[in-house]
Scaffold this active site. Structure first.
Site, PDB file in Angstrom:
ATOM      1  N   LYS A  50       0.831  -1.216   0.000  1.00  0.00           N
ATOM      2  CA  LYS A  50       0.000   0.000   0.000  1.00  0.00           C
ATOM      3  C   LYS A  50       0.855   1.252   0.000  1.00  0.00           C
ATOM      4  O   LYS A  50       0.435   2.287  -0.523  1.00  0.00           O
ATOM      5  CB  LYS A  50      -0.992  -0.009   1.168  1.00  0.00           C
ATOM      6  N   LYS A 100     -10.784  -4.622  -4.641  1.00  0.00           N
ATOM      7  CA  LYS A 100     -11.849  -3.654  -4.897  1.00  0.00           C
ATOM      8  C   LYS A 100     -11.299  -2.291  -5.276  1.00  0.00           C
ATOM      9  O   LYS A 100     -12.008  -1.465  -5.853  1.00  0.00           O
ATOM     10  CB  LYS A 100     -12.831  -3.584  -3.727  1.00  0.00           C
ATOM     11  N   LYS A 128      -3.899 -10.225  -7.049  1.00  0.00           N
ATOM     12  CA  LYS A 128      -5.154 -10.426  -6.313  1.00  0.00           C
ATOM     13  C   LYS A 128      -6.280  -9.568  -6.903  1.00  0.00           C
ATOM     14  O   LYS A 128      -6.031  -8.421  -7.269  1.00  0.00           O
ATOM     15  CB  LYS A 128      -4.917 -10.018  -4.845  1.00  0.00           C
TER      16      LYS A 128
HETATM   17  P1  ATP Z   1      -8.553  -3.094  -0.911  1.00  0.00           P
HETATM   18  O1  ATP Z   1      -8.493  -3.289  -2.387  1.00  0.00           O
HETATM   19  O2  ATP Z   1      -9.223  -1.819  -0.484  1.00  0.00           O
HETATM   20  O3  ATP Z   1      -7.260  -3.376  -0.205  1.00  0.00           O
HETATM   21  P2  ATP Z   1      -9.712  -5.708  -0.582  1.00  0.00           P
HETATM   22  O4  ATP Z   1     -10.479  -5.976  -1.834  1.00  0.00           O
HETATM   23  O5  ATP Z   1      -8.430  -6.435  -0.375  1.00  0.00           O
HETATM   24  O6  ATP Z   1      -9.550  -4.153  -0.368  1.00  0.00           O
HETATM   25  P3  ATP Z   1     -10.616  -5.923   2.176  1.00  0.00           P
HETATM   26  O7  ATP Z   1     -11.690  -5.077   2.744  1.00  0.00           O
HETATM   27  O8  ATP Z   1      -9.216  -5.579   2.537  1.00  0.00           O
HETATM   28  O9  ATP Z   1     -10.716  -6.029   0.599  1.00  0.00           O
HETATM   29  O10 ATP Z   1     -10.902  -7.438   2.541  1.00  0.00           O
HETATM   30  C1  ATP Z   1     -12.081  -7.977   3.094  1.00  0.00           C
HETATM   31  C2  ATP Z   1     -11.929  -9.477   3.174  1.00  0.00           C
HETATM   32  O11 ATP Z   1     -11.954 -10.030   1.847  1.00  0.00           O
HETATM   33  C3  ATP Z   1     -10.607  -9.952   3.785  1.00  0.00           C
HETATM   34  O12 ATP Z   1     -10.839 -11.065   4.619  1.00  0.00           O
HETATM   35  C4  ATP Z   1      -9.774 -10.342   2.600  1.00  0.00           C
HETATM   36  O13 ATP Z   1      -8.827 -11.332   2.918  1.00  0.00           O
HETATM   37  C5  ATP Z   1     -10.828 -10.882   1.642  1.00  0.00           C
HETATM   38  N1  ATP Z   1     -10.411 -10.740   0.239  1.00  0.00           N
HETATM   39  C6  ATP Z   1     -10.168  -9.575  -0.404  1.00  0.00           C
HETATM   40  N2  ATP Z   1      -9.825  -9.809  -1.683  1.00  0.00           N
HETATM   41  C7  ATP Z   1      -9.824 -11.162  -1.846  1.00  0.00           C
HETATM   42  C8  ATP Z   1      -9.538 -12.030  -2.953  1.00  0.00           C
HETATM   43  N3  ATP Z   1      -9.192 -11.547  -4.132  1.00  0.00           N
HETATM   44  N4  ATP Z   1      -9.652 -13.360  -2.763  1.00  0.00           N
HETATM   45  C9  ATP Z   1     -10.029 -13.861  -1.564  1.00  0.00           C
HETATM   46  N5  ATP Z   1     -10.307 -13.107  -0.484  1.00  0.00           N
HETATM   47  C10 ATP Z   1     -10.219 -11.772  -0.604  1.00  0.00           C
END
Ligand code: ATP
Ligand code: LTN
Length: 332
Positions: free
Chosen positions: A115, A200, A197
């Site tokens: 980040k 969002k 990954k």
């Molecule tokens: P950002 O892009 O803002 O970092 P993010 O998409 O990683 O956000 P978070 O709010 O950080 O989402 O994560 C919420 C939950 O979803 C966490 O438990 C995280 O491990 C899970 N998660 C996020 N992206 C994935 C993915 N691509 N595959 C599986 N689990 C995920």
């Protein structure tokens, strides 16, 4: 443990539109614990501000994330669903735990490294101490299990280290939590770059399938997903794009990789991509319908937030009081 039940705790940031990665890796699994565990699921708005947020959007997404929790099957009568900033004990315990966390430990967190590269213009102290606030979230509720995607496992492990360190100095304060990473939805990858990954906050909307995308958009995004020049649907090393699509198909249908290979024998990637899009759209349709109905009644969502915050505060207050007493803070 609280009373005689094990505790499950997790959180999602209201920092963007939720993806099928969030759904398959985290939220969908939360409801598996509802019967056996005392469950707390939080909308972590304080974590979200570690990167700049537009206030109106943050507010809207906080309501939406709560509504999505419910639309994904979390019954607010059985689970404590609440917003982090409504329970001030989180920020207070985070400060205390900062004093039990090493600078070196935080420097090793891969999410911080990623980040700070991504937001090079705003590497703030909150981004650095993000895992300490997360440890406070978890430890306030004497949590036994933390269902998360694999990317968050390192943070839960740091939380265990902090809790063990605290307990060594002040015995019997915190329960030591266990991360639970669901095998199938462990890490859903980007459709545009399957080595990354699905996230969002990705700028390329075609790389990401959002829980609220309509059917045509979902099918179009899967049609355009990056794959390889092979033609057979096989799970194998080097076939990241197809492996990711097979994982998604498997998560939605419950089929094993072998069953999927057999089902698509003799079919090209085109047919398979369409099938993945269709099962995904079919599975998300009832979630979307429920979400839109819930979002129409803001007052009901606010009442829900209030009820959740009251429930959570009861437990949070108990743990924070115990910690303050052990540290020698004077109670008046
Ligand atoms: P950002 O892009 O803002 O970092 P993010 O998409 O990683 O956000 P978070 O709010 O950080 O989402 O994560 C919420 C939950 O979803 C966490 O438990 C995280 O491990 C899970 N998660 C996020 N992206 C994935 C993915 N691509 N595959 C599986 N689990 C995920
Ligand atoms: N850091 C997590 C969100 C999060 C969380 C938590 C998850 C905040 N507090 C407590 C589990 C338990 C993330 O980015 N997904």
């Amino acid at each position: 443990m609280f009373q005689d039940r094990l505790v499950s705790y997790s959180g999602v940031q209201p920092s963007g539109n939720l993806t099928i990665g969030n759904y398959l890796g985290a939220i969908r699994n939360f409801s598996l614990y509802s019967e056996k565990y005392k469950c707390f699921y939080c909308v972590v708005d304080e974590h979200a501000i570690t990167v700049r947020q537009n206030p109106a959007e943050l507010r809207r997404r906080t309501y939406e994330t709560l509504a999505l929790y419910m639309a994904c099957g979390l019954d607010p009568e059985k689970n404590t669903l609440y917003v982090q900033s409504h329970v001030h004990e989180h920020a207070e315990l985070a400060w205390i735990l900062n004093c039990f966390t090493g600078f070196g430990e935080l420097s090793r967190m891969t999410q911080f490294k990623d980040k700070s590269q991504k937001h090079a213009d705003n590497i703030n102290a909150g981004l650095f101490t993000y895992p300490v606030l997360m440890a406070a979230d978890i430890l306030l509720y004497q949590t036994d299990v933390v269902p998360v995607g694999i990317d968050q496992k390192q943070h839960v492990e740091l939380c265990r280290d902090i809790a063990e360190r605290f307990n060594q100095i002040h015995p019997d304060t915190f329960t030591i939590p266990e991360p639970i990473v669901s095998k199938s939805g462990m890490k859903i990858m980007s459709l545009a770059d399957p080595t990354k990954k699905m996230s969002k906050s990705d700028e390329n909307a075609n790389a990401v399938v959002y829980i609220l995308d309509d059917r045509d958009t979902i099918i179009r995004k899967f049609k355009r997903a990056v794959t390889d020049s092979d033609t057979s649907v096989r799970f194998a090393e080097g076939k990241d794009g197809i492996n990711n699509l097979m994982t998604i198909y498997s998560c939605f249908t419950g089929k094993t990789m072998e069953e999927i290979e057999r089902e698509f024998e003799g079919h090209g990637y085109g047919d398979f991509k369409l099938a993945v899009g269709e099962v995904c759209a079919d599975a998300l349709a009832p979630v979307q319908e429920k979400f839109h109905a819930l979002l129409k009644d803001k007052a009901a969502l606010e009442a829900q937030m209030k009820k959740g915050a009251e429930e959570a505060s009861y437990y949070a207050r108990r743990t924070l009081g115990k910690v303050q007493k052990k540290l020698g803070f004077v109670k008046i």
